[in-house]
Scaffold this motif. Structure first.
Motif, PDB file in Angstrom:
ATOM      1  N   ILE A 155       0.846  -1.209   0.000  1.00 22.78           N
ATOM      2  CA  ILE A 155       0.000   0.000   0.000  1.00 22.78           C
ATOM      3  C   ILE A 155       0.876   1.252   0.000  1.00 22.78           C
ATOM      4  O   ILE A 155       0.631   2.192  -0.769  1.00 22.78           O
ATOM      5  N   CYS A 156       1.922   1.225   0.846  1.00 22.42           N
ATOM      6  CA  CYS A 156       2.805   2.395   0.906  1.00 22.42           C
ATOM      7  C   CYS A 156       3.386   2.653  -0.481  1.00 22.42           C
ATOM      8  O   CYS A 156       3.410   3.790  -0.957  1.00 22.42           O
ATOM      9  N   HIS A 157       3.823   1.576  -1.116  1.00 26.72           N
ATOM     10  CA  HIS A 157       4.431   1.726  -2.434  1.00 26.72           C
ATOM     11  C   HIS A 157       3.431   2.314  -3.431  1.00 26.72           C
ATOM     12  O   HIS A 157       3.728   3.271  -4.156  1.00 26.72           O
ATOM     13  N   GLU A 158       2.213   1.755  -3.427  1.00 26.86           N
ATOM     14  CA  GLU A 158       1.203   2.199  -4.397  1.00 26.86           C
ATOM     15  C   GLU A 158       0.760   3.645  -4.162  1.00 26.86           C
ATOM     16  O   GLU A 158       0.491   4.376  -5.112  1.00 26.86           O
ATOM     17  N   LEU A 159       0.669   4.035  -2.871  1.00 23.62           N
ATOM     18  CA  LEU A 159       0.243   5.404  -2.579  1.00 23.62           C
ATOM     19  C   LEU A 159       1.377   6.380  -2.853  1.00 23.62           C
ATOM     20  O   LEU A 159       1.160   7.527  -3.240  1.00 23.62           O
ATOM     21  N   ASN A 160       2.583   5.877  -2.656  1.00 23.97           N
ATOM     22  CA  ASN A 160       3.738   6.742  -2.808  1.00 23.97           C
ATOM     23  C   ASN A 160       3.990   7.131  -4.276  1.00 23.97           C
ATOM     24  O   ASN A 160       4.468   8.229  -4.549  1.00 23.97           O
ATOM     25  N   THR A 161       3.647   6.218  -5.185  1.00 20.92           N
ATOM     26  CA  THR A 161       3.953   6.480  -6.602  1.00 20.92           C
ATOM     27  C   THR A 161       3.264   7.760  -7.108  1.00 20.92           C
ATOM     28  O   THR A 161       3.942   8.676  -7.567  1.00 20.92           O
ATOM     29  N   PRO A 162       1.902   7.856  -6.987  1.00 19.10           N
ATOM     30  CA  PRO A 162       1.289   9.115  -7.463  1.00 19.10           C
ATOM     31  C   PRO A 162       1.712  10.323  -6.633  1.00 19.10           C
ATOM     32  O   PRO A 162       1.867  11.420  -7.166  1.00 19.10           O
ATOM     33  N   LEU A 163       1.935  10.094  -5.320  1.00 25.61           N
ATOM     34  CA  LEU A 163       2.323  11.206  -4.451  1.00 25.61           C
ATOM     35  C   LEU A 163       3.664  11.807  -4.911  1.00 25.61           C
ATOM     36  O   LEU A 163       3.819  13.038  -4.970  1.00 25.61           O
ATOM     37  N   THR A 164       4.613  10.940  -5.259  1.00 21.10           N
ATOM     38  CA  THR A 164       5.916  11.427  -5.731  1.00 21.10           C
ATOM     39  C   THR A 164       5.734  12.222  -7.020  1.00 21.10           C
ATOM     40  O   THR A 164       6.360  13.269  -7.209  1.00 21.10           O
ATOM     41  N   SER A 165       4.855  11.722  -7.908  1.00 20.29           N
ATOM     42  CA  SER A 165       4.611  12.453  -9.158  1.00 20.29           C
ATOM     43  C   SER A 165       4.010  13.815  -8.868  1.00 20.29           C
ATOM     44  O   SER A 165       4.418  14.825  -9.446  1.00 20.29           O
ATOM     45  N   ILE A 166       3.014  13.851  -7.946  1.00 25.07           N
ATOM     46  CA  ILE A 166       2.355  15.132  -7.631  1.00 25.07           C
ATOM     47  C   ILE A 166       3.413  16.125  -7.150  1.00 25.07           C
ATOM     48  O   ILE A 166       3.476  17.268  -7.621  1.00 25.07           O
ATOM     49  N   LYS A 167       4.261  15.644  -6.217  1.00 21.78           N
ATOM     50  CA  LYS A 167       5.301  16.523  -5.669  1.00 21.78           C
ATOM     51  C   LYS A 167       6.181  17.059  -6.808  1.00 21.78           C
ATOM     52  O   LYS A 167       6.463  18.258  -6.880  1.00 21.78           O
ATOM     53  N   GLY A 168       6.576  16.154  -7.702  1.00 18.72           N
ATOM     54  CA  GLY A 168       7.447  16.537  -8.816  1.00 18.72           C
ATOM     55  C   GLY A 168       6.796  17.599  -9.690  1.00 18.72           C
ATOM     56  O   GLY A 168       7.398  18.636  -9.994  1.00 18.72           O
ATOM     57  N   TYR A 169       5.515  17.367 -10.075  1.00 21.64           N
ATOM     58  CA  TYR A 169       4.816  18.323 -10.955  1.00 21.64           C
ATOM     59  C   TYR A 169       4.635  19.676 -10.272  1.00 21.64           C
ATOM     60  O   TYR A 169       4.803  20.729 -10.898  1.00 21.64           O
ATOM     61  N   VAL A 170       4.289  19.640  -8.973  1.00 18.10           N
ATOM     62  CA  VAL A 170       4.061  20.905  -8.268  1.00 18.10           C
ATOM     63  C   VAL A 170       5.381  21.681  -8.174  1.00 18.10           C
ATOM     64  O   VAL A 170       5.415  22.903  -8.377  1.00 18.10           O
ATOM     65  N   GLN A 171       6.478  20.967  -7.882  1.00 16.51           N
ATOM     66  CA  GLN A 171       7.777  21.649  -7.810  1.00 16.51           C
ATOM     67  C   GLN A 171       8.140  22.277  -9.160  1.00 16.51           C
ATOM     68  O   GLN A 171       8.579  23.421  -9.237  1.00 16.51           O
ATOM     69  N   LEU A 172       7.890  21.497 -10.225  1.00 16.89           N
ATOM     70  CA  LEU A 172       8.183  22.025 -11.570  1.00 16.89           C
ATOM     71  C   LEU A 172       7.299  23.238 -11.870  1.00 16.89           C
ATOM     72  O   LEU A 172       7.748  24.230 -12.446  1.00 16.89           O
ATOM     73  N   ALA A 173       6.019  23.135 -11.449  1.00 15.46           N
ATOM     74  CA  ALA A 173       5.085  24.239 -11.698  1.00 15.46           C
ATOM     75  C   ALA A 173       5.544  25.488 -10.961  1.00 15.46           C
ATOM     76  O   ALA A 173       5.461  26.611 -11.495  1.00 15.46           O
ATOM     77  N   LEU A 174       6.019  25.295  -9.711  1.00 10.98           N
ATOM     78  CA  LEU A 174       6.520  26.443  -8.937  1.00 10.98           C
ATOM     79  C   LEU A 174       7.670  27.130  -9.661  1.00 10.98           C
ATOM     80  O   LEU A 174       7.705  28.354  -9.793  1.00 10.98           O
ATOM     81  N   ARG A 175       8.586  26.279 -10.124  1.00 12.28           N
ATOM     82  CA  ARG A 175       9.747  26.824 -10.820  1.00 12.28           C
ATOM     83  C   ARG A 175       9.296  27.560 -12.093  1.00 12.28           C
ATOM     84  O   ARG A 175       9.777  28.643 -12.422  1.00 12.28           O
ATOM     85  N   ALA A 176       8.336  26.941 -12.811  1.00 12.23           N
ATOM     86  CA  ALA A 176       7.837  27.558 -14.044  1.00 12.23           C
ATOM     87  C   ALA A 176       7.192  28.901 -13.724  1.00 12.23           C
ATOM     88  O   ALA A 176       7.381  29.892 -14.440  1.00 12.23           O
ATOM     89  N   ALA A 177       6.418  28.938 -12.611  1.00 13.57           N
ATOM     90  CA  ALA A 177       5.744  30.184 -12.234  1.00 13.57           C
ATOM     91  C   ALA A 177       6.776  31.265 -11.928  1.00 13.57           C
ATOM     92  O   ALA A 177       6.587  32.432 -12.308  1.00 13.57           O
ATOM     93  N   GLU A 178       7.857  30.859 -11.233  1.00  9.73           N
ATOM     94  CA  GLU A 178       8.903  31.827 -10.878  1.00  9.73           C
ATOM     95  C   GLU A 178       9.530  32.470 -12.125  1.00  9.73           C
ATOM     96  O   GLU A 178       9.874  33.637 -12.144  1.00  9.73           O
ATOM     97  N   THR A 179       9.660  31.612 -13.162  1.00 12.44           N
ATOM     98  CA  THR A 179      10.303  32.132 -14.370  1.00 12.44           C
ATOM     99  C   THR A 179       9.277  32.663 -15.375  1.00 12.44           C
ATOM    100  O   THR A 179       9.595  32.900 -16.538  1.00 12.44           O
ATOM    101  N   GLY A 180       8.036  32.749 -14.935  1.00 11.61           N
ATOM    102  CA  GLY A 180       6.989  33.324 -15.770  1.00 11.61           C
ATOM    103  C   GLY A 180       6.499  32.392 -16.868  1.00 11.61           C
ATOM    104  O   GLY A 180       5.832  32.836 -17.812  1.00 11.61           O
ATOM    105  N   ASN A 181       6.781  31.071 -16.762  1.00 11.19           N
ATOM    106  CA  ASN A 181       6.306  30.123 -17.784  1.00 11.19           C
ATOM    107  C   ASN A 181       4.913  29.601 -17.451  1.00 11.19           C
ATOM    108  O   ASN A 181       4.446  29.691 -16.307  1.00 11.19           O
ATOM    109  N   ASN A 182       4.289  28.990 -18.466  1.00 12.38           N
ATOM    110  CA  ASN A 182       2.936  28.466 -18.281  1.00 12.38           C
ATOM    111  C   ASN A 182       2.962  27.210 -17.394  1.00 12.38           C
ATOM    112  O   ASN A 182       3.742  26.295 -17.610  1.00 12.38           O
TER     113      ASN A 182
END
Ligand code: ADP
Length: 369
Positions: A155-182
């Motif tokens: 269960i930990c493994h299965e829940l962790n997989t999407p959670l890691t992706s969410i974290k990754g996308y949000v971090q990328l989105a933050l960086r994109a926002a900082e640099t004024g990207n979409n």
């Protein structure tokens, strides 16, 4: 029950009569071979064995009985003629006999000895059964504990997989926002992963509710075409690049819980997408086996299910191994779907061929006003 073994009928008869007089139940065998055969089939409490028999003698029979777990602890009393040496008696005792009696036997002594041995045998068997039950319990607990640990880590493994992706996308989105990207694309991806996470948690909760018999249903009349479109839309949100084709829009109504049924259909659709290559489409087909029922089929051209694993596919937590490492999942989707369809007095099934694809379907009663 006591087994009397002697090749001479008159000896057996005499012994049988004596024992029956004291309410002992008896059975008889007239050779060593017959004794073995019977002892392996029936749990005798004691065997009274004549030593000198043609063919297999008493010693050989005792030795053979000691080789089988079913017969090894049946007490044996040897009986033999008076003219035997001490060595002979010792040999008998060495062969596993509890006692050695010389004919003619005093009935009072014989009966008391038999009582003792029968009691001893009963106690030994009871002790053995208790020991076995205890051993079994320990083994069961160990297995349950191991399964629990395995389960938690899965269960930990299965829940962790999407959670890691969410974290990754949000971090990328933050960086994109900082640099004024979409950031739209990245945030959409993170929403898709959130939906997958939600679904996993819902599956876990629903599976628990099924176990506690507390999964609730809210029945209503609803149109089938809208129901199908909603389920397909929901899945498309999580798999935006995939194609799901609905062949027809049947104009009929169902009576059931649309939320639960949607969950069942979403499970079939997600599986069809998960277990097929990204470019291959999934088809939803609707037909009517007869006037009272509708069949909804979900067809994919994916990896299919090997024949030897098909019978377990609806079991809780079952994953057909070949996919478990590469495709995320808890092995709960089909288990929950089956429960939901069964609750609607419907039928769920599939046909599948390894490397060729699968068709999962359910049949439900249509609503007739
Ligand atoms: P999950 O997909 O989370 O493992 P399910 O209960 O939905 O759990 O499915 C159980 C198993 O059945 C899957 O692990 C997979 O091996 C197999 N399976 C289900 N649907 C398909 C499909 N359309 N194609 C191939 N295998 C499938």
């Amino acid at each position: 029950m006591i087994l009397l073994v002697d090749d001479k009928q008159e000896n057996i008869l005499a012994l049988k009569n004596t024992l029956n007089l004291y309410q002992f139940k008896t059975d008889t065998a007239s050779s060593g071979k017959e004794c073995l055969k019977k002892a392996l089939r029936f749990p005798y409490e004691l065997i009274i064995l004549d030593v000198q028999m043609p063919g297999m003698d008493g010693f050989e029979v005792a030795h053979a009985l000691s080789q089988y777990s079913k017969t090894e602890d049946i007490p044996i009393i040897f009986l033999s003629a008076v003219n035997i040496s001490k060595d002979f008696v010792l040999q008998g005792l060495d062969h596993g006999a509890r006692d050695y009696l010389i004919k003619p036997v005093d009935p009072d002594i014989l009966v008391r000895k038999i009582r003792n041995y029968v009691n001893l045998f009963k106690n030994t068997r009871e002790l053995k059964a208790t020991q076995e039950a205890l051993q079994q319990e320990i083994e069961n607990k160990r297995r349950i504990e191991a399964r629990k640990e395995e389960f938690v880590s899965m269960i930990c493994h299965e829940l962790n997989t999407p959670l890691t992706s969410i974290k990754g996308y949000v971090q990328l989105a933050l960086r994109a926002a900082e640099t004024g990207n979409n950031t739209n694309e990245l945030l959409n991806r993170s929403v898709e992963q959130t939906q997958k996470l939600e679904r996993l948690i819902a599956d876990l909760m629903n599976s628990n509710r099924i176990s506690n018999e507390s999964l609730t249903y809210k029945y209503e009349i609803f149109p089938l075409d809208i129901f199908l479109e909603k389920a397909i839309d929901a899945v498309k949100h999580s798999y935006p690049s995939r194609h799901i084709a609905l062949a027809s829009k049947p104009q009929t109504h169902l009576f059931g819980d649309p939320v639960r049924l949607e969950q069942a259909l979403i499970n079939l659709l997600s599986n069809a997408l998960k277990y097929s290559p990204p470019e291959s489409p999934v088809d939803v087909l609707v037909d009517f086996p007869d006037k009272t029922r509708v069949r909804i089929q979900v067809k994919d051209n994916g990896i299919g299910i090997p024949e030897d694993r098909q019978s377990q596919i609806f079991q809780k937590f079952y994953r057909a191994g070949h996919t478990a490492e590469t495709v995320p999942g808890l092995g709960l989707g089909l288990y929950i779907s089956e429960e939901i369809i069964r609750h609607h007095t419907g039928e769920i099934g599939f046909s599948s061929k390894e490397n060729e694809g699968s068709v999962f379907y359910f049949i439900l009663p249509v609503y007739h006003p």
